[in-house]
Write a protein that holds these residues in place. Structure first.
Motif, PDB file in Angstrom:
ATOM      1  N   LEU A 202      15.157   1.674  10.029  1.00 43.75           N
ATOM      2  CA  LEU A 202      14.333   0.482   9.928  1.00 43.75           C
ATOM      3  C   LEU A 202      12.897   0.968   9.808  1.00 43.75           C
ATOM      4  N   ILE A 203      12.233   0.574   8.733  1.00 48.40           N
ATOM      5  CA  ILE A 203      10.901   1.097   8.431  1.00 48.40           C
ATOM      6  C   ILE A 203       9.900  -0.041   8.358  1.00 48.40           C
ATOM      7  N   THR A 204       8.762   0.140   9.040  1.00 49.88           N
ATOM      8  CA  THR A 204       7.653  -0.799   8.886  1.00 49.88           C
ATOM      9  C   THR A 204       6.550  -0.098   8.094  1.00 49.88           C
ATOM     10  N   ALA A 205       5.908  -0.843   7.203  1.00 42.88           N
ATOM     11  CA  ALA A 205       4.866  -0.258   6.353  1.00 42.88           C
ATOM     12  C   ALA A 205       3.815  -1.303   6.025  1.00 42.88           C
ATOM     13  N   ASN A 206       2.570  -0.888   6.017  1.00 42.57           N
ATOM     14  CA  ASN A 206       1.478  -1.792   5.685  1.00 42.57           C
ATOM     15  C   ASN A 206       1.294  -1.947   4.181  1.00 42.57           C
ATOM     16  N   GLN A 207       1.786  -0.990   3.422  1.00 39.48           N
ATOM     17  CA  GLN A 207       1.625  -1.030   1.978  1.00 39.48           C
ATOM     18  C   GLN A 207       2.962  -1.209   1.289  1.00 39.48           C
ATOM     19  N   PRO A 208       2.986  -1.903   0.148  1.00 32.87           N
ATOM     20  CA  PRO A 208       4.211  -2.015  -0.640  1.00 32.87           C
ATOM     21  C   PRO A 208       4.543  -0.671  -1.278  1.00 32.87           C
ATOM     22  N   PHE A 209       5.661  -0.619  -1.975  1.00 34.89           N
ATOM     23  CA  PHE A 209       6.092   0.640  -2.573  1.00 34.89           C
ATOM     24  C   PHE A 209       5.037   1.244  -3.492  1.00 34.89           C
ATOM     25  N   SER A 210       4.236   0.409  -4.119  1.00 33.43           N
ATOM     26  CA  SER A 210       3.226   0.912  -5.056  1.00 33.43           C
ATOM     27  C   SER A 210       2.194   1.803  -4.376  1.00 33.43           C
ATOM     28  N   GLY A 211       2.070   1.698  -3.052  1.00 29.48           N
ATOM     29  CA  GLY A 211       1.113   2.522  -2.331  1.00 29.48           C
ATOM     30  C   GLY A 211       1.723   3.744  -1.671  1.00 29.48           C
ATOM     31  N   TRP A 212       2.990   3.992  -1.908  1.00 29.86           N
ATOM     32  CA  TRP A 212       3.664   5.084  -1.219  1.00 29.86           C
ATOM     33  C   TRP A 212       3.352   6.456  -1.792  1.00 29.86           C
ATOM     34  N   ASN A 213       2.621   6.529  -2.895  1.00 29.07           N
ATOM     35  CA  ASN A 213       2.202   7.835  -3.391  1.00 29.07           C
ATOM     36  C   ASN A 213       1.259   8.516  -2.407  1.00 29.07           C
ATOM     37  N   ASP A 214       0.647   7.733  -1.512  1.00 25.86           N
ATOM     38  CA  ASP A 214      -0.197   8.316  -0.473  1.00 25.86           C
ATOM     39  C   ASP A 214       0.639   8.952   0.631  1.00 25.86           C
ATOM     40  N   VAL A 215       1.889   8.512   0.739  1.00 26.06           N
ATOM     41  CA  VAL A 215       2.778   9.064   1.764  1.00 26.06           C
ATOM     42  C   VAL A 215       3.478  10.307   1.245  1.00 26.06           C
ATOM     43  N   PHE A 216       4.011  10.218   0.032  1.00 23.74           N
ATOM     44  CA  PHE A 216       4.694  11.342  -0.598  1.00 23.74           C
ATOM     45  C   PHE A 216       3.832  11.826  -1.769  1.00 23.74           C
ATOM     46  N   PRO A 217       3.115  12.938  -1.616  1.00 24.64           N
ATOM     47  CA  PRO A 217       2.217  13.409  -2.666  1.00 24.64           C
ATOM     48  C   PRO A 217       2.915  13.679  -3.994  1.00 24.64           C
ATOM     49  N   ASP A 218       4.184  14.039  -3.944  1.00 23.14           N
ATOM     50  CA  ASP A 218       4.913  14.317  -5.172  1.00 23.14           C
ATOM     51  C   ASP A 218       5.524  13.025  -5.714  1.00 23.14           C
ATOM     52  N   PRO A 219       5.168  12.603  -6.945  1.00 24.29           N
ATOM     53  CA  PRO A 219       5.682  11.345  -7.507  1.00 24.29           C
ATOM     54  C   PRO A 219       7.201  11.285  -7.560  1.00 24.29           C
TER      55      PRO A 219
END
Length: 265
Positions: A202-219
């Motif tokens: 179960l994951i909570t996140a402030n940003q939608p998937f479009s902002g996850w490049n900040d979490v995983f540097p590799d696209p």
């Protein structure tokens, strides 16, 4: 031939040996009732065993709740569904049983701005699952990433991931804040991949998937992580005014309402 009689002290010692503390505590009372009311032996034994099993279940739930690190105040009973009308209480209540999605290793994703109630809702589901007999772990995503990275550096990552398997659900809170370098976030990706279709997240996140490049540097890693999470998932979007601020505002306005009513009387 008469059956041998046992002294109370000897019975207490024998019941302590197989670790039956509840039976040891209740048997004198139940034995007295049995003698007075003429119970059959099976009724006496059944009553004692029911109490023993109930106490064991209670202690097990207490242990699981302690190890979960869940906030004890964030339960379904304290969550105000009226403040998040886009979230169905019936749907959440069904998920809180865990009967279908946990068996499939499915995922719940909670999106929304800061203080929208995501952590509260995730914790509430976790508490309900513990009551249903499941094991849950609540953790800040950044903290777990650091622990897994340390395990990797000491060549213990497979063992660390295997230990997490004992939890039916891991709640990763604030995934959006896990902005580390590629070496660190890769262990988060490995956790997601390791649990895919086996154990739930179960994951909570402030940003939608479009902002996850900040979490995983590799696209490529970002796309693979999202694909794995979305495959079997339930998604809630809590894009509302701050849940905490609205709760605080309601509490502050309540005394004023009472005062006005009192003046009218």
């Amino acid at each position: 031939m008469n059956a041998p009689a046992y002294e109370n002290g000897r019975l207490a010692l024998m019941l302590n040996e197989p670790r039956l503390p509840t039976i040891g505590r209740f048997w004198p009372e139940f034995a007295e009732r049995s003698d007075k009311e003429g119970w059959q032996a099976s009724r006496l034994l059944g009553a004692l065993l029911e109490h023993e099993l109930a106490e064991r279940a209670k202690r097990r739930i207490e242990r699981h709740r302690t190890e979960s690190h869940l906030d004890p105040t964030k339960t379904l009973a304290t969550f105000d569904f009226g403040m998040v009308p886009m979230v169905s209480k019936a749907h959440v209540t069904a998920l809180a049983t865990g009967e279908s999605w946990l068996e499939k290793g499915a995922t719940i994703l909670l999106f929304g701005p800061l203080r929208a109630g995501k952590s509260h809702l995730g914790s509430a589901i976790g508490h309900a699952l513990i009551d249903a007999g499941y094991r849950v772990l609540f953790t800040r995503t950044s903290e777990l990433v650091q622990k897994l990275q340390a395990a990797r550096q000491s060549l213990q990552l497979p063992s660390a991931l295997a230990k997490l398997d004992r939890f039916d659900l891991i709640i990763l809170d604030d995934l959006s804040y896990a902005r580390k370098d590629q070496a660190e976030t890769s262990v988060l990706f490995e956790l997601i991949a390791e649990r895919y279709e086996r154990k739930s997240l179960l994951i909570t996140a402030n940003q939608p998937f479009s902002g996850w490049n900040d979490v995983f540097p590799d696209p490529g890693m970002t796309v693979a992580a999202i694909d794995g999470l979305v495959h079997h998932s339930t998604i809630f979007e809590l894009y509302v005014e701050s849940y905490r601020r609205r709760k605080a505002s309601d509490k502050q306005s309540a005394p004023a309402t009472i005062t006005m009513e009192a003046r009218q009387l």
